[in-house]
Structure formats: structure tokens, C-alpha cells
Design a protein around this motif. Structure first.
Motif, short mmCIF file in Angstrom:
data_model
loop_
_atom_site.label_atom_id
_atom_site.label_comp_id
_atom_site.label_asym_id
_atom_site.label_seq_id
_atom_site.Cartn_x
_atom_site.Cartn_y
_atom_site.Cartn_z
N PHE A 1 0.81 -1.22 0.00
CA PHE A 1 0.00 0.00 0.00
C PHE A 1 0.84 1.27 0.00
O PHE A 1 0.31 2.36 0.09
N GLU B 1 4.44 6.43 -3.73
CA GLU B 1 5.73 7.03 -4.10
C GLU B 1 5.91 8.36 -3.37
O GLU B 1 4.96 9.11 -3.19
N LYS C 1 -6.87 -4.75 -2.46
CA LYS C 1 -5.86 -3.85 -3.02
C LYS C 1 -6.45 -3.06 -4.19
O LYS C 1 -6.31 -1.83 -4.26
N SER D 1 -7.49 18.49 -9.19
CA SER D 1 -6.25 18.56 -9.96
C SER D 1 -6.57 18.40 -11.43
O SER D 1 -7.71 18.17 -11.81
N PHE E 1 4.14 12.68 -12.26
CA PHE E 1 2.71 12.50 -11.96
C PHE E 1 2.31 13.07 -10.61
O PHE E 1 1.13 13.29 -10.34
N ARG F 1 -2.76 22.46 -10.47
CA ARG F 1 -2.61 21.84 -9.14
C ARG F 1 -2.97 22.78 -8.01
O ARG F 1 -2.71 22.48 -6.84
C1 UGA Z 1 -1.10 4.87 -5.01
C2 UGA Z 1 -1.77 4.65 -3.64
O1 UGA Z 1 -1.95 5.89 -2.97
C3 UGA Z 1 -0.95 3.70 -2.77
O2 UGA Z 1 -1.63 3.43 -1.55
C4 UGA Z 1 -0.73 2.40 -3.54
O3 UGA Z 1 0.06 1.49 -2.78
C5 UGA Z 1 -0.03 2.70 -4.84
O4 UGA Z 1 -0.84 3.60 -5.62
C6 UGA Z 1 0.18 1.41 -5.57
O5 UGA Z 1 -0.83 0.77 -5.93
O6 UGA Z 1 1.33 0.98 -5.74
P1 UGA Z 1 0.89 6.44 -5.91
O7 UGA Z 1 0.47 5.98 -7.26
O8 UGA Z 1 2.33 6.44 -5.54
O9 UGA Z 1 0.12 5.56 -4.79
O10 UGA Z 1 0.40 7.95 -5.77
P2 UGA Z 1 -0.79 8.74 -5.03
O11 UGA Z 1 -0.23 9.54 -3.94
O12 UGA Z 1 -1.92 7.85 -4.70
O13 UGA Z 1 -1.25 9.76 -6.19
C7 UGA Z 1 -1.85 9.30 -7.40
C8 UGA Z 1 -2.29 10.48 -8.25
O14 UGA Z 1 -3.41 11.16 -7.68
C9 UGA Z 1 -1.21 11.55 -8.44
O15 UGA Z 1 -1.18 11.97 -9.79
C10 UGA Z 1 -1.68 12.67 -7.54
O16 UGA Z 1 -1.22 13.94 -7.95
C11 UGA Z 1 -3.18 12.55 -7.67
N1 UGA Z 1 -3.93 13.15 -6.53
C12 UGA Z 1 -3.77 12.69 -5.28
C13 UGA Z 1 -4.83 14.19 -6.79
O17 UGA Z 1 -5.01 14.63 -7.93
N2 UGA Z 1 -5.54 14.72 -5.74
C14 UGA Z 1 -5.40 14.26 -4.47
O18 UGA Z 1 -6.09 14.78 -3.56
C15 UGA Z 1 -4.48 13.23 -4.23
#
Ligand code: UGA
Length: 369
Positions: A47, A50, A105, A154, A223, A336
């Protein structure tokens, strides 16, 4: 390979996000080659996100372990639980059957992405009505049943996981004869695509309905902040949209190099999932793209600035200096919501921020969705 080299009973732990029932396939293959050895397959989905991987590892909300409901399966679960128990409180270690762990997951990522698509859908309505999406998400998130996290509007979500996992979920639903459920989750991706298209349309319509031959600075390509990862970044679709109308792009990201950007812009969707040697090389046709190592170089003589990643440094740029070196009217499109719009408007910029009350300029030129 595991079966070949195993000389004693083994527990095989599946950590990657996999299609539901992958454990069954692994189990079948191992058991057919077992030479009397007992293999237990566990699903222990990852979970961590990055940019926060180490915090997530040390202090997880939960650890999930799925295994067979047989005595041997339960023993295997216990063995893995004991490893985590060294640093994770036991009440945060959830033990389930194999399929629940694998599906949880996908479900968790789908729910997270759904929140972003929900707030992004609201952002379009906010722009149409004069509401402010930050105020709306703050008010909504204060309800403890909803919670404040993952409600930032976003330009769209990206990363290697959300879209892939939702498509995976959609596929499983379709295979199981559940088209309504499949369509429900597909909509999360459709809104994400809509949000990226809407952003490009805003840019084009604000700039007199064409960006052809105009220099547009792209600030941020990853990203999300604190990573150089560009897989499925919304920046790819936004840049491709602008290039489609013959814009000249000058791109700056503190963590992403030119080769990566050129490669991403040359790729078809999902090509990134192939090994690097099978990905297209930078094509000479991408002459419209220039990659620089500084936000000031990117914005010099530009007609517009697009912020596509929420890097902290974009909050503290000298926007007066940027304005002075840009063509006029000077536009900022904040994908953003990182800039202080009032400050930028006082400098002279025409500012578009996702889901915020529109500049008079933009009201006069509504985006065609
Ligand atoms: C995501 C999940 O958050 C992790 O829990 C999971 O383990 C992981 O995928 C995975 O399956 O390996 P991650 O892809 O690293 O993690 O990134 P996130 O922080 O979830 O962000 C994903 C996207 O959503 C980004 O582009 C971010 O900018 C965007 N985002 C996030 C928004 O546009 N608004 C928000 O409020 C939060």
C-alpha cells in the motif's frame, strides 16, 4: 523456478498488485512441480505510495495478509504476521482469505481514485457556478465519515497504479457478467480523461482559440511531486493536446530529464509497461518540445504557463520576474492549485485555477468540454 530450487516447504508471498486469483495460478504451478514439498501462497498487497514509501512502510495504516483457510494456510499467515509484528501493532495486521486480500488492493486504489474523480467532477461545477472547490472539499472533508485526505482537485490523477488497477477491476467485473458494476468504475477513468481534456480546452479557448506557434511553459511533468516518475502522468495528455494544436512547449521538471519527456511524448498509451528497449526512441518529429532545467528559462518569452505538478518550488517562484519576461497578455493555468491567484492577478496575469471562480477573461471565453 521456485519449485526447481526448493528443497523444503516454502511460503510464497505475493506482493505485487495482481489480477484477482493470481495466487491460485501460482499455487497450481507450484503444486504440479512440488516433488512432495508444501507451498503456501500468501497475498500481502503493497500500500505504500511514491514519495512517502518509507513513512508508509514504518507506519502503515494497515498490513493485509491473505491465505488459504486451511490449518497450513493459517500457519503461513501467522509466520508472516510475526515478521510484521516486529514494528506494526497487531491490531493493524488484517488477516483474510486470499481473494479478499487481492481484491482489497484493487478496491482501495479504486476508492482513492474515485475520490479524486469526484472532487474533479465538482471542480467543473464550481467553475460554472462561482463556487470554490477548495472551500467545498474542505467543508465536505470535515465530515469525519468522509475525511479530509485525497480531496485536492487537480488536472487529473496519474501514476502507474490507479488507472491500471481500475481497468483490472473493470475487466474482472466484465468477466464475471457484471457490466453495470464495470461501467460504474469505468466512469472514474472517464472523469479523469474529461478533466485533462477540459484543462487543455481552457488553455486553448483562453488564448484566442488557438495555441498554434505560441510558446507555452510547462512547469512539472512528474505524476506528483517528490518523484521523477512519469508513468500515466496527466502532463503527457495535456502536452499532447497542446502539441496537437501546434503549440511550442518549453518543459521544466526538477526530477525528469529530457530523454524521458521526449520518450513519453512519443509513446502510445501503456507503452511504458514494456521494457525500455521496446519503447520508442525520441523522434525527430517532436521539434515543438524543448526541455530546460530552470523555470525562468522555460517561461521566458512564453505566452502562457501551465503548472502540472505540485512541486513546492512552484509556490515560491518570482512571478513578477516571470511576468516581466513573458508575452502579454500573460496567462497562468494552474492544474494543481499551487499559486496564490490574487497575488498573480495583482501582478497582471490572467489566472485559471481548477475549480475556482473564473477570471472575467475566462468567463467571456467558456471552455468547450
Ligand atoms: C497509489 C496509492 O496511494 C498507494 O496506496 C498504492 O500502494 C499505490 O498507488 C500502488 O498501488 O502501488 P501512488 O500511485 O504512488 O500511490 O500515488 P498517489 O499519492 O496515490 O497519487 C496518485 C495520483 O493522484 C497523483 O497523480 C496525484 O497527484 C493525484 N492526486 C492525489 C490528486 O489529484 N488529488 C489528491 O487529492 C491526491
Amino acid at each position: 523456478m521456485i519449485a526447481d530450487v526448493s528443497k523444503s516447504n516454502k511460503i510464497v508471498v505475493e506482493k505485487s498488485t495482481v489480477p484477482v486469483k493470481t495466487a491460485e495460478a501460482i499455487e497450481k504451478i507450484l503444486n504440479h512441480n512440488s516433488k512432495g514439498i508444501d507451498f503456501q501462497i500468501l497475498s500481502n498487497p503493497e500500500f505504500l505510495a511514491e514519495g512517502t514509501a518509507i513513512q508508509d512502510l514504518f507506519n502503515p495504516d494497515r498490513v493485509l495478509i491473505g491465505g488459504r483457510e486451511t490449518p497450513e494456510g493459517q500457519k503461513a499467515i501467522e509466520a508472516l504476521r510475526d515478521v510484521y509484528a516486529h514494528w506494526v501493532p497487531v491490531d493493524r495486521i488484517i488477516c483474510t482469505n486470499l481473494w479478499s486480500a487481492e481484491l482489497s488492493k484493487l478496491a482501495a486504489n479504486a476508492f482513492l481514485a474515485q475520490r479524486i474523480s469526484s472532487v474533479n467532477a465538482m471542480s467543473a461545477l464550481c467553475e460554472a457556478t462561482g463556487a470554490d472547490v477548495s472551500q467545498v472539499s474542505h467543508a465536505v472533508g470535515k465530515d469525519t465519515r468522509i475525511g479530509p485526505k485525497f480531496l485536492n482537485a487537480s488536472v487529473g490523477f496519474g501514476g502507474s497504479c490507479f488507472q491500471k488497477d481500475i481497468l483490472n477491476l473493470v475487466y474482472i467485473c466484465e468477466c464475471n457478467g457484471l457490466p453495470e458494476v464495470a461501467n460504474y468504475w469505468k466512469q472514474v477513468i472517464k472523469i479523469n480523461d474529461y478533466q485533462k481534456t477540459r484543462f487543455v480546452n481552457r488553455i486553448v479557448s483562453s488564448m484566442f482559440n488557438t495555441v498554434s506557434g505560441k510558446k507555452i511553459a510547462i512547469l512539472g511533468f512528474a505524476f506528483k511531486k517528490d518523484t521523477g516518475d512519469t508513468r500515466e502522468t496527466p502532463a503527457i495528455d495535456v502536452c499532447k493536446g497542446l502539441l496537437g494544436d501546434k503549440a511550442l512547449l518549453s518543459i521544466y521538471d526538477p526530477q525528469v530529464n529530457e530523454e524521458q519527456i521526449q520518450r513519453d511524448l512519443a509513446m502510445k498509451k501503456f507503452d511504458w509497461d514494456h521494457p525500455v528497449h521496446l519503447q520508442p526512441m525520441s523522434p525527430t518529429s517532436i521539434k515543438q518540445v524543448n526541455v530546460v532545467w530552470d523555470a525562468y528559462a522555460a517561461t521566458k518569452d512564453a505566452h502562457g504557463v501551465c503548472i502540472l505538478t505540485e512541486w513546492d518550488e512552484f509556490k515560491t517562484l518570482d512571478y513578477q520576474r516571470i511576468y516581466d519576461n513573458m508575452r502579454k497578455p500573460a496567462f497562468v493555468f494552474d492544474g494543481r492549485n499551487v499559486v496564490d491567484e490574487a497575488k498573480l492577478r495583482a501582478i497582471g496575469f490572467i489566472v485559471y485555477s481548477i475549480g475556482k471562480p473564473l477570471d472575467q477573461w475566462l468567463k467571456d471565453m467558456p471552455a468547450v468540454a
